[in-house]
Motif scaffolding. Structure first.
Motif, PDB file in Angstrom:
ATOM      1  N   VAL A  47      34.293  47.048  44.816  1.00  0.00           N
ATOM      2  CA  VAL A  47      34.954  48.055  44.701  1.00  0.00           C
ATOM      3  C   VAL A  47      35.970  48.431  45.140  1.00  0.00           C
ATOM      4  O   VAL A  47      36.911  48.727  45.068  1.00  0.00           O
ATOM      5  CB  VAL A  47      34.020  49.345  43.970  1.00  0.00           C
ATOM      6  N   GLU A  48      35.403  47.649  46.461  1.00  0.00           N
ATOM      7  CA  GLU A  48      36.703  48.100  48.176  1.00  0.00           C
ATOM      8  C   GLU A  48      37.841  46.880  47.417  1.00  0.00           C
ATOM      9  O   GLU A  48      39.056  47.593  47.719  1.00  0.00           O
ATOM     10  CB  GLU A  48      36.170  48.330  49.689  1.00  0.00           C
ATOM     11  N   THR A  49      37.501  46.064  47.288  1.00  0.00           N
ATOM     12  CA  THR A  49      38.975  45.739  46.926  1.00  0.00           C
ATOM     13  C   THR A  49      39.482  46.118  45.981  1.00  0.00           C
ATOM     14  O   THR A  49      40.691  45.601  46.223  1.00  0.00           O
ATOM     15  CB  THR A  49      38.295  44.055  46.684  1.00  0.00           C
ATOM     16  N   THR A  50      38.921  46.555  45.290  1.00  0.00           N
ATOM     17  CA  THR A  50      39.981  46.974  43.852  1.00  0.00           C
ATOM     18  C   THR A  50      40.387  48.299  44.303  1.00  0.00           C
ATOM     19  O   THR A  50      41.697  48.518  43.694  1.00  0.00           O
ATOM     20  CB  THR A  50      38.325  47.545  42.764  1.00  0.00           C
ATOM     21  N   MET A  51      40.111  49.146  44.938  1.00  0.00           N
ATOM     22  CA  MET A  51      40.545  50.530  45.427  1.00  0.00           C
ATOM     23  C   MET A  51      41.385  49.493  46.557  1.00  0.00           C
ATOM     24  O   MET A  51      42.631  50.825  46.314  1.00  0.00           O
ATOM     25  CB  MET A  51      39.718  51.016  46.377  1.00  0.00           C
ATOM     26  N   ILE A  52      41.901  49.121  46.725  1.00  0.00           N
ATOM     27  CA  ILE A  52      43.441  48.419  47.536  1.00  0.00           C
ATOM     28  C   ILE A  52      44.794  48.456  46.615  1.00  0.00           C
ATOM     29  O   ILE A  52      45.863  48.962  47.323  1.00  0.00           O
ATOM     30  CB  ILE A  52      43.239  47.035  48.374  1.00  0.00           C
ATOM     31  N   TYR A  53      44.288  48.385  45.387  1.00  0.00           N
ATOM     32  CA  TYR A  53      45.341  47.958  44.318  1.00  0.00           C
ATOM     33  C   TYR A  53      46.147  49.640  43.307  1.00  0.00           C
ATOM     34  O   TYR A  53      46.970  49.812  42.621  1.00  0.00           O
ATOM     35  CB  TYR A  53      44.929  46.944  43.779  1.00  0.00           C
ATOM     36  N   TYR A 101      51.507  46.537  51.031  1.00  0.00           N
ATOM     37  CA  TYR A 101      52.915  46.093  49.739  1.00  0.00           C
ATOM     38  C   TYR A 101      54.095  46.339  50.326  1.00  0.00           C
ATOM     39  O   TYR A 101      54.966  45.498  49.928  1.00  0.00           O
ATOM     40  CB  TYR A 101      51.784  46.726  49.031  1.00  0.00           C
ATOM     41  N   GLY A 102      54.414  47.092  50.923  1.00  0.00           N
ATOM     42  CA  GLY A 102      56.166  47.105  51.512  1.00  0.00           C
ATOM     43  C   GLY A 102      56.151  46.380  52.287  1.00  0.00           C
ATOM     44  O   GLY A 102      57.195  46.567  52.889  1.00  0.00           O
ATOM     45  N   SER A 103      55.564  45.123  52.846  1.00  0.00           N
ATOM     46  CA  SER A 103      55.847  44.685  53.821  1.00  0.00           C
ATOM     47  C   SER A 103      57.521  43.333  53.910  1.00  0.00           C
ATOM     48  O   SER A 103      56.475  43.003  52.237  1.00  0.00           O
ATOM     49  CB  SER A 103      54.425  43.718  54.362  1.00  0.00           C
ATOM     50  N   HIS A 104      57.329  42.805  54.098  1.00  0.00           N
ATOM     51  CA  HIS A 104      58.087  41.713  53.836  1.00  0.00           C
ATOM     52  C   HIS A 104      57.572  41.015  53.468  1.00  0.00           C
ATOM     53  O   HIS A 104      56.573  40.028  54.357  1.00  0.00           O
ATOM     54  CB  HIS A 104      59.426  41.202  55.079  1.00  0.00           C
ATOM     55  N   GLY A 105      57.443  40.077  52.221  1.00  0.00           N
ATOM     56  CA  GLY A 105      56.954  38.253  51.637  1.00  0.00           C
ATOM     57  C   GLY A 105      55.703  38.774  51.157  1.00  0.00           C
ATOM     58  O   GLY A 105      55.529  38.446  50.740  1.00  0.00           O
ATOM     59  N   SER A 106      56.034  40.387  51.220  1.00  0.00           N
ATOM     60  CA  SER A 106      54.035  40.501  49.685  1.00  0.00           C
ATOM     61  C   SER A 106      54.889  40.070  48.108  1.00  0.00           C
ATOM     62  O   SER A 106      56.445  39.683  48.040  1.00  0.00           O
ATOM     63  CB  SER A 106      54.250  42.081  49.504  1.00  0.00           C
ATOM     64  N   ASN A 107      54.834  39.465  47.130  1.00  0.00           N
ATOM     65  CA  ASN A 107      54.579  38.590  47.047  1.00  0.00           C
ATOM     66  C   ASN A 107      53.982  39.269  45.050  1.00  0.00           C
ATOM     67  O   ASN A 107      54.143  40.377  45.152  1.00  0.00           O
ATOM     68  CB  ASN A 107      53.974  36.903  46.177  1.00  0.00           C
ATOM     69  N   ARG A 108      55.047  38.904  44.395  1.00  0.00           N
ATOM     70  CA  ARG A 108      55.073  39.320  43.340  1.00  0.00           C
ATOM     71  C   ARG A 108      53.464  39.490  42.232  1.00  0.00           C
ATOM     72  O   ARG A 108      53.539  40.281  41.054  1.00  0.00           O
ATOM     73  CB  ARG A 108      55.766  38.010  41.699  1.00  0.00           C
ATOM     74  N   LEU A 109      52.754  38.752  42.356  1.00  0.00           N
ATOM     75  CA  LEU A 109      51.383  39.078  41.728  1.00  0.00           C
ATOM     76  C   LEU A 109      50.409  40.351  42.464  1.00  0.00           C
ATOM     77  O   LEU A 109      49.856  40.562  41.833  1.00  0.00           O
ATOM     78  CB  LEU A 109      50.512  37.427  42.325  1.00  0.00           C
ATOM     79  N   ASP A 110      50.758  40.310  43.359  1.00  0.00           N
ATOM     80  CA  ASP A 110      50.150  41.560  44.140  1.00  0.00           C
ATOM     81  C   ASP A 110      50.699  42.781  43.413  1.00  0.00           C
ATOM     82  O   ASP A 110      49.976  43.705  43.398  1.00  0.00           O
ATOM     83  CB  ASP A 110      50.619  41.736  45.727  1.00  0.00           C
ATOM     84  N   LEU A 111      52.307  42.587  43.003  1.00  0.00           N
ATOM     85  CA  LEU A 111      51.870  43.557  42.428  1.00  0.00           C
ATOM     86  C   LEU A 111      51.709  43.945  40.786  1.00  0.00           C
ATOM     87  O   LEU A 111      51.803  45.091  40.503  1.00  0.00           O
ATOM     88  CB  LEU A 111      53.822  43.460  41.835  1.00  0.00           C
ATOM     89  N   LEU A 112      52.496  42.360  40.451  1.00  0.00           N
ATOM     90  CA  LEU A 112      51.487  42.674  38.831  1.00  0.00           C
ATOM     91  C   LEU A 112      49.611  42.728  38.670  1.00  0.00           C
ATOM     92  O   LEU A 112      49.246  43.995  38.511  1.00  0.00           O
ATOM     93  CB  LEU A 112      51.366  41.474  39.171  1.00  0.00           C
ATOM     94  N   CYS A 113      49.144  42.836  39.442  1.00  0.00           N
ATOM     95  CA  CYS A 113      47.363  43.466  40.420  1.00  0.00           C
ATOM     96  C   CYS A 113      47.874  44.518  40.298  1.00  0.00           C
ATOM     97  O   CYS A 113      47.054  45.691  39.931  1.00  0.00           O
ATOM     98  CB  CYS A 113      46.563  42.518  41.432  1.00  0.00           C
ATOM     99  N   SER A 114      48.802  44.977  41.019  1.00  0.00           N
ATOM    100  CA  SER A 114      48.794  46.632  41.201  1.00  0.00           C
ATOM    101  C   SER A 114      49.584  47.618  40.294  1.00  0.00           C
ATOM    102  O   SER A 114      48.519  48.801  40.091  1.00  0.00           O
ATOM    103  CB  SER A 114      49.995  46.743  42.394  1.00  0.00           C
ATOM    104  N   SER A 115      49.530  46.380  39.568  1.00  0.00           N
ATOM    105  CA  SER A 115      50.456  47.586  38.633  1.00  0.00           C
ATOM    106  C   SER A 115      49.103  47.736  37.116  1.00  0.00           C
ATOM    107  O   SER A 115      49.311  48.331  36.531  1.00  0.00           O
ATOM    108  CB  SER A 115      51.641  46.478  37.712  1.00  0.00           C
ATOM    109  N   PHE A 116      48.444  46.142  37.591  1.00  0.00           N
ATOM    110  CA  PHE A 116      47.620  45.977  36.420  1.00  0.00           C
ATOM    111  C   PHE A 116      45.454  47.519  37.045  1.00  0.00           C
ATOM    112  O   PHE A 116      45.838  48.646  35.770  1.00  0.00           O
ATOM    113  CB  PHE A 116      47.052  44.635  35.751  1.00  0.00           C
ATOM    114  N   ALA A 117      46.221  47.686  37.766  1.00  0.00           N
ATOM    115  CA  ALA A 117      44.638  48.291  38.084  1.00  0.00           C
ATOM    116  C   ALA A 117      45.537  50.326  38.591  1.00  0.00           C
ATOM    117  O   ALA A 117      44.527  50.472  37.459  1.00  0.00           O
ATOM    118  CB  ALA A 117      44.408  48.211  39.388  1.00  0.00           C
TER     119      ALA A 117
END
Length: 76
Positions: A54-60, A16-32
């Motif tokens: 469930v491990e995929t969900t836990m990433i967010y 998440y903190g890396s250069h190039g992370s996108n808004r969709l990842d941020l949206l998914c993380s916020s939602f979760a």
């Protein structure tokens, strides 16, 4: 029912903190995280995000230090 678009980008996910992370990842993380903080069970969040594991969900989902202390206090 069509799969959410974030599944199209799974192979391109970066931390998440890396250069190039996108808004969709941020949206998914916020939602979760919003659902998690409101007490929605993890398996329900997993289904809403259409993750097969469930491990995929836990990433967010972020776990705050305060939440971990509260959990420890529940047992002792």
């Amino acid at each position: 029912m069509p799969r959410p678009r974030h599944h199209l980008l799974e192979h391109r996910q970066e931390p998440y903190g890396s250069h190039g992370s996108n808004r969709l990842d941020l949206l998914c993380s916020s939602f979760a995280n919003i659902l998690n903080k409101r007490g929605v069970p993890l398996p329900t969040i997993q289904k809403l995000m259409r993750h097969s594991k469930v491990e995929t969900t836990m990433i967010y989902i972020e776990t705050r230090e305060e939440e971990m202390r509260e959990a420890i206090n529940l047992v002792g």
